[in-house]
Design a protein around this motif. Structure first.
Motif, PDB file in Angstrom:
ATOM      1  N   VAL A  38       4.127  -1.892  -5.450  1.00 43.80           N
ATOM      2  CA  VAL A  38       2.795  -2.491  -5.465  1.00 43.80           C
ATOM      3  C   VAL A  38       2.696  -3.355  -6.715  1.00 43.80           C
ATOM      4  CG1 VAL A  38       0.312  -2.078  -5.535  1.00 43.80           C
ATOM      5  CG2 VAL A  38       1.792  -0.505  -4.267  1.00 43.80           C
ATOM      6  N   ALA A  39       2.128  -4.548  -6.567  1.00 44.84           N
ATOM      7  CA  ALA A  39       1.954  -5.431  -7.718  1.00 44.84           C
ATOM      8  C   ALA A  39       0.695  -6.252  -7.540  1.00 44.84           C
ATOM      9  CB  ALA A  39       3.159  -6.353  -7.890  1.00 44.84           C
ATOM     10  N   ARG A  40       0.128  -6.668  -8.646  1.00 44.54           N
ATOM     11  CA  ARG A  40      -0.969  -7.646  -8.583  1.00 44.54           C
ATOM     12  C   ARG A  40      -0.343  -9.031  -8.598  1.00 44.54           C
ATOM     13  NH1 ARG A  40      -5.715  -9.099 -12.867  1.00 44.54           N
ATOM     14  NH2 ARG A  40      -6.950 -10.420 -11.483  1.00 44.54           N
ATOM     15  N   TRP A  41      -0.532  -9.738  -7.521  1.00 48.02           N
ATOM     16  CA  TRP A  41       0.119 -11.040  -7.318  1.00 48.02           C
ATOM     17  C   TRP A  41      -0.558 -12.125  -8.138  1.00 48.02           C
ATOM     18  CZ3 TRP A  41       4.577 -12.622  -5.813  1.00 48.02           C
ATOM     19  CH2 TRP A  41       4.782 -13.871  -5.304  1.00 48.02           C
ATOM     20  N   GLY A  42      -1.858 -11.957  -8.325  1.00 48.37           N
ATOM     21  CA  GLY A  42      -2.609 -12.956  -9.080  1.00 48.37           C
ATOM     22  C   GLY A  42      -4.002 -13.053  -8.527  1.00 48.37           C
ATOM     23  N   GLY A  43      -5.019 -13.183  -9.411  1.00 47.45           N
ATOM     24  CA  GLY A  43      -6.382 -13.301  -8.924  1.00 47.45           C
ATOM     25  C   GLY A  43      -6.764 -12.073  -8.123  1.00 47.45           C
ATOM     26  N   GLU A  44      -7.223 -12.320  -6.867  1.00 46.83           N
ATOM     27  CA  GLU A  44      -7.623 -11.216  -6.005  1.00 46.83           C
ATOM     28  C   GLU A  44      -6.528 -10.855  -5.008  1.00 46.83           C
ATOM     29  OE1 GLU A  44      -9.025 -14.074  -6.303  1.00 46.83           O
ATOM     30  OE2 GLU A  44      -9.448 -15.077  -4.398  1.00 46.83           O
ATOM     31  N   GLU A  45      -5.268 -11.214  -5.280  1.00 52.26           N
ATOM     32  CA  GLU A  45      -4.174 -10.972  -4.355  1.00 52.26           C
ATOM     33  C   GLU A  45      -3.235  -9.906  -4.908  1.00 52.26           C
ATOM     34  OE1 GLU A  45      -2.326 -14.708  -3.693  1.00 52.26           O
ATOM     35  OE2 GLU A  45      -3.751 -15.300  -2.125  1.00 52.26           O
ATOM     36  N   PHE A  46      -2.741  -9.034  -4.010  1.00 48.36           N
ATOM     37  CA  PHE A  46      -1.770  -8.004  -4.330  1.00 48.36           C
ATOM     38  C   PHE A  46      -0.596  -8.136  -3.372  1.00 48.36           C
ATOM     39  CE2 PHE A  46      -4.410  -5.393  -7.136  1.00 48.36           C
ATOM     40  CZ  PHE A  46      -5.685  -5.872  -6.812  1.00 48.36           C
ATOM     41  N   THR A  47       0.592  -7.759  -3.840  1.00 49.44           N
ATOM     42  CA  THR A  47       1.772  -7.752  -2.988  1.00 49.44           C
ATOM     43  C   THR A  47       2.256  -6.317  -2.815  1.00 49.44           C
ATOM     44  OG1 THR A  47       3.019  -8.293  -4.974  1.00 49.44           O
ATOM     45  CG2 THR A  47       2.587 -10.079  -3.436  1.00 49.44           C
ATOM     46  N   LEU A  48       2.661  -6.027  -1.576  1.00 49.61           N
ATOM     47  CA  LEU A  48       3.043  -4.664  -1.204  1.00 49.61           C
ATOM     48  C   LEU A  48       4.348  -4.694  -0.444  1.00 49.61           C
ATOM     49  CD1 LEU A  48      -0.413  -3.814   0.417  1.00 49.61           C
ATOM     50  CD2 LEU A  48       0.146  -3.591  -1.978  1.00 49.61           C
ATOM     51  N   LEU A  49       5.199  -3.687  -0.670  1.00 44.85           N
ATOM     52  CA  LEU A  49       6.428  -3.539   0.097  1.00 44.85           C
ATOM     53  C   LEU A  49       6.352  -2.247   0.888  1.00 44.85           C
ATOM     54  CD1 LEU A  49       9.279  -4.649  -2.336  1.00 44.85           C
ATOM     55  CD2 LEU A  49       8.150  -5.964  -0.559  1.00 44.85           C
ATOM     56  N   PHE A  50       6.718  -2.332   2.165  1.00 46.54           N
ATOM     57  CA  PHE A  50       6.684  -1.168   3.052  1.00 46.54           C
ATOM     58  C   PHE A  50       8.022  -1.077   3.766  1.00 46.54           C
ATOM     59  CE2 PHE A  50       6.047   0.649   7.278  1.00 46.54           C
ATOM     60  CZ  PHE A  50       5.384   1.843   6.986  1.00 46.54           C
ATOM     61  N   ALA A  51       8.689   0.032   3.662  1.00 45.97           N
ATOM     62  CA  ALA A  51       9.977   0.242   4.328  1.00 45.97           C
ATOM     63  C   ALA A  51       9.707   0.734   5.750  1.00 45.97           C
ATOM     64  CB  ALA A  51      10.827   1.258   3.559  1.00 45.97           C
ATOM     65  N   GLY A  52       9.969  -0.108   6.718  1.00 42.13           N
ATOM     66  CA  GLY A  52       9.734   0.274   8.104  1.00 42.13           C
ATOM     67  C   GLY A  52       9.745  -0.935   9.002  1.00 42.13           C
ATOM     68  N   THR A  53       9.597  -0.709  10.277  1.00 47.59           N
ATOM     69  CA  THR A  53       9.626  -1.771  11.287  1.00 47.59           C
ATOM     70  C   THR A  53       8.324  -2.557  11.264  1.00 47.59           C
ATOM     71  OG1 THR A  53       8.663  -0.371  13.000  1.00 47.59           O
ATOM     72  CG2 THR A  53      11.079  -0.316  12.750  1.00 47.59           C
ATOM     73  N   PRO A  54       8.292  -3.763  11.880  1.00 49.11           N
ATOM     74  CA  PRO A  54       7.043  -4.516  11.945  1.00 49.11           C
ATOM     75  C   PRO A  54       5.913  -3.722  12.594  1.00 49.11           C
ATOM     76  CG  PRO A  54       8.884  -5.936  12.486  1.00 49.11           C
ATOM     77  CD  PRO A  54       9.437  -4.550  12.379  1.00 49.11           C
ATOM     78  N   ALA A  55       6.221  -2.965  13.650  1.00 47.76           N
ATOM     79  CA  ALA A  55       5.167  -2.193  14.315  1.00 47.76           C
ATOM     80  C   ALA A  55       4.623  -1.125  13.379  1.00 47.76           C
ATOM     81  CB  ALA A  55       5.711  -1.554  15.589  1.00 47.76           C
ATOM     82  N   ASP A  56       5.553  -0.377  12.695  1.00 45.38           N
ATOM     83  CA  ASP A  56       5.095   0.633  11.730  1.00 45.38           C
ATOM     84  C   ASP A  56       4.326  -0.030  10.600  1.00 45.38           C
ATOM     85  OD1 ASP A  56       8.141   2.606  12.038  1.00 45.38           O
ATOM     86  OD2 ASP A  56       6.301   2.604  13.230  1.00 45.38           O
ATOM     87  N   GLY A  57       4.821  -1.183  10.154  1.00 48.81           N
ATOM     88  CA  GLY A  57       4.139  -1.900   9.083  1.00 48.81           C
ATOM     89  C   GLY A  57       2.728  -2.296   9.485  1.00 48.81           C
ATOM     90  N   TYR A  58       2.579  -2.808  10.718  1.00 50.59           N
ATOM     91  CA  TYR A  58       1.232  -3.182  11.150  1.00 50.59           C
ATOM     92  C   TYR A  58       0.316  -1.961  11.167  1.00 50.59           C
ATOM     93  CZ  TYR A  58      -2.799  -4.074  13.878  1.00 50.59           C
ATOM     94  OH  TYR A  58      -4.086  -4.155  14.268  1.00 50.59           O
ATOM     95  N   THR A  59       0.808  -0.850  11.736  1.00 49.54           N
ATOM     96  CA  THR A  59      -0.012   0.359  11.828  1.00 49.54           C
ATOM     97  C   THR A  59      -0.472   0.794  10.445  1.00 49.54           C
ATOM     98  OG1 THR A  59       1.200   1.053  13.801  1.00 49.54           O
ATOM     99  CG2 THR A  59      -0.042   2.744  12.616  1.00 49.54           C
ATOM    100  N   TYR A  60       0.461   0.779   9.498  1.00 52.30           N
ATOM    101  CA  TYR A  60       0.089   1.225   8.152  1.00 52.30           C
ATOM    102  C   TYR A  60      -0.883   0.251   7.507  1.00 52.30           C
ATOM    103  CZ  TYR A  60       0.178   2.035   3.202  1.00 52.30           C
ATOM    104  OH  TYR A  60      -0.211   2.230   1.916  1.00 52.30           O
ATOM    105  N   PHE A  61      -0.569  -1.057   7.532  1.00 52.17           N
ATOM    106  CA  PHE A  61      -1.413  -2.016   6.831  1.00 52.17           C
ATOM    107  C   PHE A  61      -2.788  -2.125   7.487  1.00 52.17           C
ATOM    108  CE2 PHE A  61       1.299  -3.201   3.587  1.00 52.17           C
ATOM    109  CZ  PHE A  61       2.575  -3.489   4.047  1.00 52.17           C
ATOM    110  N   ASP A  62      -2.858  -1.975   8.800  1.00 51.25           N
ATOM    111  CA  ASP A  62      -4.164  -2.021   9.437  1.00 51.25           C
ATOM    112  C   ASP A  62      -4.986  -0.805   9.028  1.00 51.25           C
ATOM    113  OD1 ASP A  62      -5.784  -1.725  12.474  1.00 51.25           O
ATOM    114  OD2 ASP A  62      -5.832  -3.554  11.286  1.00 51.25           O
ATOM    115  N   GLY A  63      -4.326   0.380   8.926  1.00 54.76           N
ATOM    116  CA  GLY A  63      -5.035   1.548   8.431  1.00 54.76           C
ATOM    117  C   GLY A  63      -5.468   1.376   6.982  1.00 54.76           C
ATOM    118  N   LEU A  64      -4.584   0.794   6.171  1.00 61.76           N
ATOM    119  CA  LEU A  64      -4.922   0.519   4.781  1.00 61.76           C
ATOM    120  C   LEU A  64      -6.147  -0.384   4.700  1.00 61.76           C
ATOM    121  CD1 LEU A  64      -3.936   0.778   1.779  1.00 61.76           C
ATOM    122  CD2 LEU A  64      -2.737  -1.376   2.151  1.00 61.76           C
TER     123      LEU A  64
END
Length: 963
Positions: A870-896
C-alpha cells in the motif's frame, strides 16, 4: 462518451459526412441542458448549464458553480462570451455575471434579470441580452468599476441573442424582432414586412448578411431585403441559425432537431438519428472545425472522423462484408454475405450487382471484370454488366467454397478448404468461351505435395513469380512446380496465414501471431508481434499506405504501424514498435474487420485504404488523417500542487521550504483523438533529457533539492512531430534553514574552529582524554548515521499518512511485477482515488481533507493482510497491490470500495461520507510495470467517467459497475 456513427464518404455536403458523439450528465456534464458553448483562446471548451459552467479538455469535464472561488451569484448559467486575452464571460440566473481569465475568477456588475446572451465586442465593451430588461452595455473601463451604470436599450423587451458583424454593427434578437444597436443612436428596429414577430437568434453570414432565426423560419437580411434561407423551414420556430467555416448553414429548431443546408440541399438530424434531444439551445464551431450542438438532452459533436463507413443504407448488398478489391479509377468491389456491390468512392454510394450470392473472395480478371468466389456456389465472374457462374470450372472444384483467387499469365489459381486448384488456358485451337477459358490441370493438397494445409485462405504472386499460399496450417510458396513450406516454429508457432503483402525483396504475412516478414535474399523469417509491443496476435490483411505505414486489419479494429519501424524490428535493430489503434470512436461502425478470405483490405488508386468489416465497408484516407492530426495542440497547465496543495501557477511560483512533492497536471487541447495524444516532460534543473509519458497527463517529482526549475511539456499525436507549442512553468524550491549556503558556510567555519580547538586541547591532554574523545567520536558517528537513516526513511515515506510514497512504491512494484511474471502468478495493481476530493476541501477545509487522507491511509494500512503493498500515490490517490486473479481482485476491491463508503467520519465532519473510484490492471495484460500502471490509470479514468464510486478493470479484463 458514446459515439453514434452515421455512414459517410467525405463530400462535405451532408450531415451524414459527420461522425456523431454525445455527452450527458452521465459523462460528467453538470446538467443536460446546454445553454451556450464557447472556446477560450487557450483551447478549452466551455459549456453553460443550469448547474454551472463545465470546462472540457477532450477527456473530462470540470465544473465551476456558485461559490467564493467563482463569485457567481447563481449556478444557473445561460450565456458565455470570450475575449481576446483568454477571458471567459459567464452570465445567467439572478443577473450573475463573472469573468474568468487563466486561473482567476472576477465578479462583474450584476444585471437586473436573467442574462440570455453576452457579447464582447471589437472595442472591448460587453453587451448583455437580458430577460424582460432589454440590452445592457458596459464600456471597457466600466468592467473594472465596483458598481457602474450600464447604458440600456429597449429596457422593457426580452432580448435573446446578440451578434456583431464584420463592420462593427451590433444586432439583437428580441421578442419584438431584430434591433440594430448603436451607442450614439440607440436601438433601431429593422423592418420585417410582417414576416415574423419574435426573433430568437441573430448571427453574421460570410457575405456580410444578417441571419435571423424567428418563430416563422430562418431569414437572411442584406441590402435592406429579407429572404428566406430555406423554404423547408418556413412556419417552424428556429432557435438558432449559423454559417460554418465551410459555408454550410445550420438551423436549430424548437422541437424538430438540427437542420443543415449546403447549397440547396437541406437534411435533418433528430432524435431518431442520434440527436440526444430535439430542442436545440446552442451551437458552436471549434478551432478544429467540429460542430458542437447543445440540446435539452446533452451536448453533441459532429466532426469529420478519420474513418468513414459505407453500409447497406448507402446501397451495399449487405453489411457483413468479407472482401474488398480496388477497381479502376474510383471504384471498389465489395463482397458481402448478401451479395456483390460496386462502390463509387467519390460519390460515396454503392450499387448492388448481385444479391443472391454469398461472396467470400475477389480477384481481377485478365479478360476484364472480376472473379467472384462464393461461400457454397463456387466461382463466378463479372463481365460487361452481368454475373455468370463459371460452370465448367465449378464442376471440377473439390469444394464450392472459394476463399482465394489469383490469375497470372494464363493460369487461374483457386483456393478452397480442400486444397489449391490450378486451371490453365485451353489449347489454342479450342474456342475461348467465357465459361471455359480455363481447364483443370492440377490439384495441390497436403497429401500429394508439401502444402502446409488444405484449407487455403490467401494467395498472391510476388515480384519474382513465386505463388504464395496461406493456409490454416502455415504458409509456403510454389516455385518451379514445387511447393516450399515455411517453418514458423520460431515465430511463436504461427499457423493461420490470412493475407500477404509483397514488395521487392520481401513478402509480409498477416498471421494469428502477428505479422511475419520473409526475406527473399536468404529465406530468413522474422516476427513483428506481441514481443515487440503489439497488443494483439491476429491480423488479417496488410496494406502499405502512401503515408509509409502498414495498415493492419483485425477483429479489434484497425492498427497502423510505421513501415520502416516494422523492417527495423524484423532486422533486430529495434526492439519495440509503436502503433495507433482505430475503432468505433474513429468512425467505424463495427470494430470487427473481417478476415479469413481474400482480399480483406485494399488500396485504391487515390491512396484510400479500404477494409471489409462486420458492419459495412470502412475506408481511411491517410492524407486526410494527417490533416486531422496536424492541427495545433495547445497545451495548458491544469493544476500545480505543492505537497498536495493546489496553487495558482500564474500567481505563485515558489514552493515553500520542506516541500516533498511537486505535481503537475497538464493537457493538450486537441479534440480529434484526445485519447491518443502523447506527452513528454522535462524538469530543467533536475532532468537532462525529455521523459516520455505516453498518454499520462500527470507528472510528479519528490524530494527536489532547493533551487530553480523549469517544467516543460510537449505533446503530439502518434507518428506526428512533437508540437512546437511547449508549455513552460518556472518555479523555485525554497531551501530550509540548514540548506542555505550562508548557514552551511557558517556551520563549516564553526566546525573547523571547533575541530582546531579540540585538536589543540587533545594535544595538551591526550593522555588524560583519549577515552573521552573516542566516546565523542562514536557519538557523532551514530548521530550522523541516525540522520542518514532519517533521510532515507523520509525519501520513501509519505509524511501525512506514514505509508510508502510513490518512489518506494515504484521500486516495490517493479520488483513485484518481474517476480510475478517469472513465477506466472497473477498480480493486480490498483489506483484508488477519493471521489470529489476538491469538493471536500472546498466545503470543509483542507484540514478536513488531510484528515480524510489520513483516515483512508490508516484504513488501507489495516488491509495489509489482503494487500501485498500500500502506498500514497499522491494527492488523494493511493496505489495497492493484490496477489490474485482479475476476478478475485475485482471482488476484493469492490468490497474495499463499499467498506470505505460505509466509514463513519462524524469525528472529522458531521454527516461526511466519502467514496472512492478504483482502476485495476493485471500484470498479465501489461507489457511492463510502467504499462501496468498506465492501464490502471486508464481504468481509473473510466471509473471517473462512469460516475465514480465504482471499480473498473482494464480492457481485456472484466469491467464492473457499482451495484
Amino acid at each position: 462518451m458514446s459515439g453514434h456513427i452515421t455512414p459517410s464518404y467525405a463530400k462535405d455536403n451532408q450531415l451524414s459526412d459527420y461522425f456523431i458523439e454525445t455527452w450527458t450528465s452521465a459523462n460528467g456534464l453538470p446538467h443536460n441542458s446546454i445553454n451556450a458553448i464557447a472556446q477560450t483562446s487557450d483551447g478549452y471548451l466551455w459549456f453553460a448549464t443550469w448547474e454551472g459552467v463545465a470546462r472540457y479538455n477532450g477527456l473530462e469535464f470540470v465544473r465551476f458553480d456558485r461559490g467564493p472561488d467563482t463569485q457567481m451569484q447563481d449556478s444557473g448559467t445561460r450565456a458565455l462570451a470570450t475575449g481576446p486575452n483568454n477571458q471567459l464571460y459567464a452570465g445567467g440566473a439572478r443577473g450573475s455575471l463573472v469573468m474568468r481569465q487563466g486561473f482567476s475568477w472576477q465578479g462583474l456588475p450584476t444585471a437586473p434579470s436573467l442574462i440570455n446572451d453576452a457579447l464582447h465586442d471589437q472595442t472591448g465593451g460587453l453587451w448583455l441580452a437580458v430577460e424582460g430588461k432589454g440590452i445592457a452595455y458596459y464600456a471597457p473601463e466600466q468592467l473594472s468599476q465596483p458598481d457602474p451604470t450600464p447604458q440600456t436599450f429597449i429596457d422593457t423587451v426580452s432580448s435573446y441573442h446578440l451578434t456583431q458583424t464584420a463592420d462593427g454593427q451590433v444586432y439583437a434578437a428580441t421578442e419584438k424582432g431584430v434591433y440594430q444597436l448603436s451607442l450614439q443612436h440607440g436601438a433601431t428596429p429593422l423592418s420585417f414586412h410582417n414576416l415574423f414577430r419574435k426573433a430568437f437568434y441573430v448571427s453574421s453570414g460570410q457575405d456580410g448578411s444578417l441571419l435571423v432565426g424567428s418563430e416563422n423560419g430562418a431569414w437572411r437580411y442584406k441590402n435592406s431585403r429579407w429572404t428566406p434561407l430555406a423554404s423547408e423551414l418556413l412556419h417552424q420556430a428556429i432557435t438558432m441559425v449559423e454559417q460554418d467555416s465551410r459555408g454550410a448553414y445550420w438551423f436549430g429548431t424548437l422541437n424538430n432537431g438540427i437542420a443543415h443546408m449546403r447549397g440547396q440541399h437541406v437534411d435533418f438530424l433528430d432524435a431518431h438519428r442520434g440527436l440526444s434531444n430535439n430542442r436545440i439551445l446552442s451551437w458552436f464551431e471549434d478551432n478544429e472545425g467540429s460542430i458542437w450542438i447543445g440540446t435539452n438532452g446533452g451536448a453533441m459533436r459532429l466532426r469529420y472522423a478519420p474513418f468513414v463507413t459505407l453500409t447497406k443504407d448507402n446501397g451495399l448488398a449487405g453489411d457483413y462484408v468479407r472482401t474488398v478489391l480496388a477497381g479502376d479509377k474510383n471504384t471498389v468491389w465489395a463482397g458481402a454475405s448478401e451479395g456483390l456491390s460496386q462502390i463509387d468512392i467519390v460519390q460515396g454510394n454503392a450499387k448492388i450487382l448481385a444479391d443472391d450470392i454469398s461472396v467470400l473472395s475477389l480477384a481481377p480478371r485478365a479478360q476484364g471484370g472480376v472473379w467472384v468466389g462464393t461461400y457454397q456456389q463456387g466461382l463466378y465472374y463479372w463481365e460487361q454488366g452481368s454475373l455468370t457462374p463459371a460452370t465448367t470450372l465449378n464442376d471440377q472444384l473439390p469444394d464450392h467454397e472459394v476463399r482465394a483467387i489469383v490469375e497470372r499469365e494464363g493460369t487461374l489459381w483457386v483456393g478452397t478448404p480442400r486444397g489449391l486448384i490450378k486451371f490453365s488456358s485451353p489449347p489454342s485451337n479450342q474456342p475461348a468461351r467465357a465459361s471455359a477459358v480455363y481447364q483443370k490441370r492440377a490439384r495441390y493438397t497436403s497429401q500429394n505435395s508439401a502444402l502446409p494445409g488444405n484449407y487455403i485462405m490467401s494467395l498472391t504472386f510476388d515480384d519474382t513469380g513465386k505463388l504464395w499460399i496461406g493456409t490454416g496450417s502455415g504458409a509456403g510458396y510454389l516455385h518451379k512446380q514445387t511447393i516450399i513450406p515455411l517453418d514458423f516454429s520460431e515465430q511463436e508457432q504461427a499457423q493461420y496465414v490470412f493475407g500477404f503483402f509483397h514488395e521487392p525483396g520481401y513478402v509480409w504475412m498477416a498471421t494469428d501471431r502477428g505479422i511475419i516478414r520473409y526475406r527473399q535474399a536468404d529465406g530468413q523469417l522474422a516476427l513483428v508481434g506481441r514481443p515487440h509491443g503489439l497488443p494483439i496476435d491476429k491480423f488479417f490483411q496488410i496494406v502499405k499506405g502512401d503515408d509509409q505505414s502498414f495498415w493492419l486489419s483485425s477483429n479489434r479494429g484497425i492498427w497502423r504501424v510505421n513501415y520502416y519501424h516494422a523492417h527495423q524490428v524484423a532486422d533486430n535493430t529495434r526492439t519495440r514498435i509503436d502503433f495507433e489503434h482505430y475503432d468505433q470512436s474513429d468512425g467505424m461502425r463495427n470494430s470487427q474487420a473481417n478476415g479469413g478470405s481474400n482480399p480483406a483490405a485494399t488500396k485504391t488508386a487515390e491512396g484510400d485504404i479500404v477494409f471489409a468489416t462486420a458492419k459495412g465497408v470502412t475506408s481511411v484516407k491517410p492524407t486526410r488523417l494527417a490533416q486531422l492530426l496536424s492541427q495545433p495542440l495547445p497545451i495548458v497547465m491544469q493544476q500545480v500542487r505543492f505537497d498536495g496543495q493546489a496553487i495558482n501557477p500564474e500567481a505563485s511560483n515558489t514552493a515553500p521550504a520542506g516541500t516533498n512533492r511537486v505535481s503537475f497536471s497538464y493537457a493538450a487541447l486537441g479534440y480529434t483523438m484526445p485519447e491518443q495524444i502523447q506527452y513528454r516532460t522535462q524538469l530543467e534543473g533536475f532532468e537532462s533529457e525529455w521523459a516520455y509519458r505516453h498518454e499520462n497527463h500527470i507528472a510528479e517529482y519528490t524530494n527536489l533539492p532547493p533551487g530553480d526549475y523549469t517544467f516543460k511539456v510537449s505533446a503530439r499525436y502518434p507518428y506526428s512531430d512533437w508540437s512546437d507549442d511547449v508549455l513552460s512553468y518556472r518555479f523555485s524550491v525554497t531551501p530550509s534553514l540548514w540548506q542555505r549556503s550562508d548557514i552551511r558556510a557558517l556551520g563549516f567555519l564553526a566546525l573547523v574552529a571547533l575541530a582546531y580547538g579540540a585538536f589543540m586541547w587533545r594535544i595538551r591532554r591526550m593522555q588524560q582524554k583519549e577515552a573521552q574523545l573516542k566516546a565523542l567520536v562514536k557519538e557523532k558517528t551514530q548521530a550522523l548515521q541516525a540522520q542518514a537513516d532519517d533521510f532515507e526513511r523520509m525519501s520513501k515515506e509519505d509524511a501525512l499518512t506514514g505509508l510508502a510514497n510513490r518512489r518506494a512504491f515504484d521500486e516495490y512494484w517493479h520488483l513485484a511485477f518481474d517476480d510475478a511474471n517469472q513465477s506466472g502468478q497473477p498480480l493486480q495493481v490498483a489506483i484508488l482515488d477519493i471521489d470529489h476530493f476538491k469538493r471536500i476541501n472546498d466545503q470543509h477545509s483542507h484540514l478536513v481533507g488531510d484528515q480524510i487522507i489520513q483516515r483512508i491511509g490508516r484504513f488501507l494500512h489495516n488491509e495489509r493482510q489482503q494487500l501485498s503493498h500500500v502506498a500514497r500515490w499522491g494527492g488523494e490517490e493511493f496505489t495497492l497491490l493484490f496477489a490474485g486473479t482479475p476476478a478475485d481482485g475485482y471482488t476484493y476491491f469492490d468490497g474495499l470500495r463499499r467498506r470505505i463508503a460505509a466509514l463513519t467520519l462524524d469525528d472529522i465532519a458531521p454527516s461526511l461520507k466519502v467514496t472512492v473510484s478504483i482502476g485495476v490492471a493485471g500484470n498479465h495484460q501489461a507489457t511492463d510495470y510502467v504499462d501496468g500502471l498506465k492501464q490502471a490509470d486508464q481504468a481509473l479514468y473510466r471509473a471517473k467517467r462512469d460516475g465514480r464510486n465504482c471499480v473498473r478493470q482494464r480492457s481485456g479484463q472484466s469491467s464492473y459497475a457499482d451495484a
